[in-house]
Scaffold this motif. Structure first.
Motif, mmCIF file in Angstrom:
data_model
loop_
_atom_site.group_PDB
_atom_site.id
_atom_site.type_symbol
_atom_site.label_atom_id
_atom_site.label_comp_id
_atom_site.label_asym_id
_atom_site.label_seq_id
_atom_site.Cartn_x
_atom_site.Cartn_y
_atom_site.Cartn_z
ATOM 1 N N LEU A 36 10.763 0.964 3.716
ATOM 2 C CA LEU A 36 10.735 2.144 4.595
ATOM 3 C C LEU A 36 9.582 3.081 4.214
ATOM 4 N N ARG A 37 9.387 3.277 2.909
ATOM 5 C CA ARG A 37 8.307 4.153 2.445
ATOM 6 C C ARG A 37 6.943 3.579 2.822
ATOM 7 N N VAL A 38 6.757 2.294 2.565
ATOM 8 C CA VAL A 38 5.474 1.656 2.880
ATOM 9 C C VAL A 38 5.229 1.674 4.388
ATOM 10 N N HIS A 39 6.271 1.431 5.165
ATOM 11 C CA HIS A 39 6.120 1.446 6.621
ATOM 12 C C HIS A 39 5.675 2.824 7.114
ATOM 13 N N ALA A 40 6.275 3.875 6.550
ATOM 14 C CA ALA A 40 5.887 5.235 6.944
ATOM 15 C C ALA A 40 4.424 5.504 6.580
ATOM 16 N N LEU A 41 4.005 5.046 5.401
ATOM 17 C CA LEU A 41 2.611 5.240 4.990
ATOM 18 C C LEU A 41 1.653 4.413 5.841
ATOM 19 N N GLU A 42 2.066 3.207 6.204
ATOM 20 C CA GLU A 42 1.238 2.375 7.091
ATOM 21 C C GLU A 42 1.066 3.049 8.453
ATOM 22 N N THR A 43 2.121 3.676 8.935
ATOM 23 C CA THR A 43 2.050 4.387 10.209
ATOM 24 C C THR A 43 1.068 5.553 10.109
ATOM 25 N N GLN A 44 1.103 6.281 8.990
ATOM 26 C CA GLN A 44 0.171 7.395 8.804
ATOM 27 C C GLN A 44 -1.271 6.916 8.813
ATOM 28 N N VAL A 45 -1.541 5.804 8.124
ATOM 29 C CA VAL A 45 -2.916 5.285 8.076
ATOM 30 C C VAL A 45 -3.330 4.781 9.451
ATOM 31 N N ALA A 46 -2.412 4.176 10.185
ATOM 32 C CA ALA A 46 -2.738 3.704 11.532
ATOM 33 C C ALA A 46 -3.081 4.867 12.458
ATOM 34 N N GLU A 47 -2.365 5.985 12.290
ATOM 35 C CA GLU A 47 -2.618 7.158 13.119
ATOM 36 C C GLU A 47 -3.874 7.907 12.691
ATOM 37 N N ARG A 48 -4.149 7.934 11.376
ATOM 38 C CA ARG A 48 -5.283 8.681 10.845
ATOM 39 C C ARG A 48 -6.058 7.826 9.834
ATOM 40 N N PRO A 49 -6.813 6.843 10.307
ATOM 41 C CA PRO A 49 -7.509 5.948 9.368
ATOM 42 C C PRO A 49 -8.607 6.629 8.558
ATOM 43 N N ALA A 50 -9.089 7.779 8.995
ATOM 44 C CA ALA A 50 -10.152 8.481 8.271
ATOM 45 C C ALA A 50 -9.599 9.533 7.321
ATOM 46 N N ASP A 51 -8.298 9.560 7.123
ATOM 47 C CA ASP A 51 -7.682 10.523 6.216
ATOM 48 C C ASP A 51 -7.604 9.917 4.814
ATOM 49 N N ILE A 53 -6.321 10.982 2.099
ATOM 50 C CA ILE A 53 -5.020 11.143 1.444
ATOM 51 C C ILE A 53 -4.048 10.067 1.918
ATOM 52 N N ALA A 54 -4.047 9.787 3.223
ATOM 53 C CA ALA A 54 -3.168 8.746 3.759
ATOM 54 C C ALA A 54 -3.547 7.378 3.207
ATOM 55 N N VAL A 55 -4.844 7.087 3.140
ATOM 56 C CA VAL A 55 -5.314 5.801 2.597
ATOM 57 C C VAL A 55 -4.951 5.705 1.122
ATOM 58 N N ARG A 56 -5.167 6.784 0.382
ATOM 59 C CA ARG A 56 -4.825 6.796 -1.043
ATOM 60 C C ARG A 56 -3.334 6.546 -1.259
ATOM 61 N N ASN A 57 -2.498 7.229 -0.502
ATOM 62 C CA ASN A 57 -1.055 7.073 -0.668
ATOM 63 C C ASN A 57 -0.596 5.648 -0.347
ATOM 64 N N LEU A 58 -1.156 5.048 0.705
ATOM 65 C CA LEU A 58 -0.764 3.681 1.051
ATOM 66 C C LEU A 58 -1.264 2.691 0.003
ATOM 67 N N ALA A 59 -2.506 2.834 -0.427
ATOM 68 C CA ALA A 59 -3.039 1.927 -1.453
ATOM 69 C C ALA A 59 -2.238 2.065 -2.753
ATOM 70 N N GLN A 60 -1.888 3.281 -3.116
ATOM 71 C CA GLN A 60 -1.090 3.497 -4.327
ATOM 72 C C GLN A 60 0.296 2.876 -4.179
ATOM 73 N N ALA A 61 0.886 2.987 -2.998
ATOM 74 C CA ALA A 61 2.206 2.382 -2.765
ATOM 75 C C ALA A 61 2.128 0.864 -2.892
ATOM 76 N N TYR A 62 1.087 0.275 -2.359
ATOM 77 C CA TYR A 62 0.915 -1.177 -2.497
ATOM 78 C C TYR A 62 0.751 -1.574 -3.959
ATOM 79 N N LEU A 63 -0.013 -0.797 -4.709
ATOM 80 C CA LEU A 63 -0.183 -1.101 -6.128
ATOM 81 C C LEU A 63 1.129 -0.919 -6.888
ATOM 82 N N ASP A 64 1.907 0.072 -6.502
ATOM 83 C CA ASP A 64 3.188 0.319 -7.168
ATOM 84 C C ASP A 64 4.169 -0.837 -6.975
ATOM 85 N N VAL A 65 4.089 -1.516 -5.830
ATOM 86 C CA VAL A 65 5.003 -2.637 -5.574
ATOM 87 C C VAL A 65 4.333 -3.984 -5.871
ATOM 88 N N ARG A 66 3.207 -3.927 -6.560
ATOM 89 C CA ARG A 66 2.507 -5.106 -7.079
ATOM 90 C C ARG A 66 1.987 -6.059 -6.004
#
Length: 175
Positions: A36-51, A53-66
């Motif tokens: 659910l968390r990753v999906h919400a972050l993916e939605t943010q990046v899809a809506e704002r790909p030039a943000d 902070i959104a890219v950082r949060n999604l990349a960090q979430a992916y790294l956190d779940v290996r």
């Protein structure tokens, strides 16, 4: 034993093997909360790909779940202005290292250190946490590269030596 009985035994054995093998479900990569968390972050990046902070949060979430490959993909597909942010490049270096690409990771971390150098006004673009983290990680990666270790996960003993070499401290005894 007759031919019919032998055929029956073979068919019964094949049927039992087929039933025993059945379909097996793979363990999911993410639990429900992480998904659910990753999906919400993916939605943010899809809506704002030039943000950034959104890219950082999604990349960090992916790294956190290996799943560093997905983190690399998010960063590499981001606009150039986002990719050149020092914190994004720092995450990129971590993802590269986890993918077994120590030389590329060291180059990315060196870009972070170069970007964090104070400008003509004496002010750095980076906060102290990022500068300290990038410096420490670059030292460890430099040791990995010097030892010829490209994939730290594949060579844990050499990785431990590189970590020890990069983080050992010299202490002075004052008498």
């Amino acid at each position: 034993m007759g031919l019919k009985a032998w055929n029956g035994v073979v068919l019964a054995a094949l049927a039992s093997l087929w039933l025993a093998s059945g379909t097996q479900r793979e363990k999911p990569i993410l639990n429900e909360q992480q998904a659910l968390r990753v999906h919400a972050l993916e939605t943010q990046v899809a809506e704002r790909p030039a943000d950034p902070i959104a890219v950082r949060n999604l990349a960090q979430a992916y790294l956190d779940v290996r799943v560093p490959g997905l983190a690399l993909n998010v960063i590499e597909s981001a606009p150039a202005l986002v990719r050149t942010e020092p914190i994004i490049d720092h995450l990129y270096a971590r993802a590269l290292l986890e993918q077994g690409r120590a030389v590329d990771a060291l180059a990315a971390e060196q870009r972070v250190l170069d970007a964090c150098e104070p400008g003509m006004d004496g002010v750095s673009r980076c906060d102290t946490w990022l500068l300290a983290s990038a410096t420490r990680r670059a030292d460890i990666m430099r040791q990995l590269v010097e030892l010829g270790v490209e994939d730290a996960n594949a060579h844990p003993e050499a990785s431990a030596v590189a970590y020890h070499n990069a983080t050992r401290e010299a202490r002075l005894a004052v008498r």
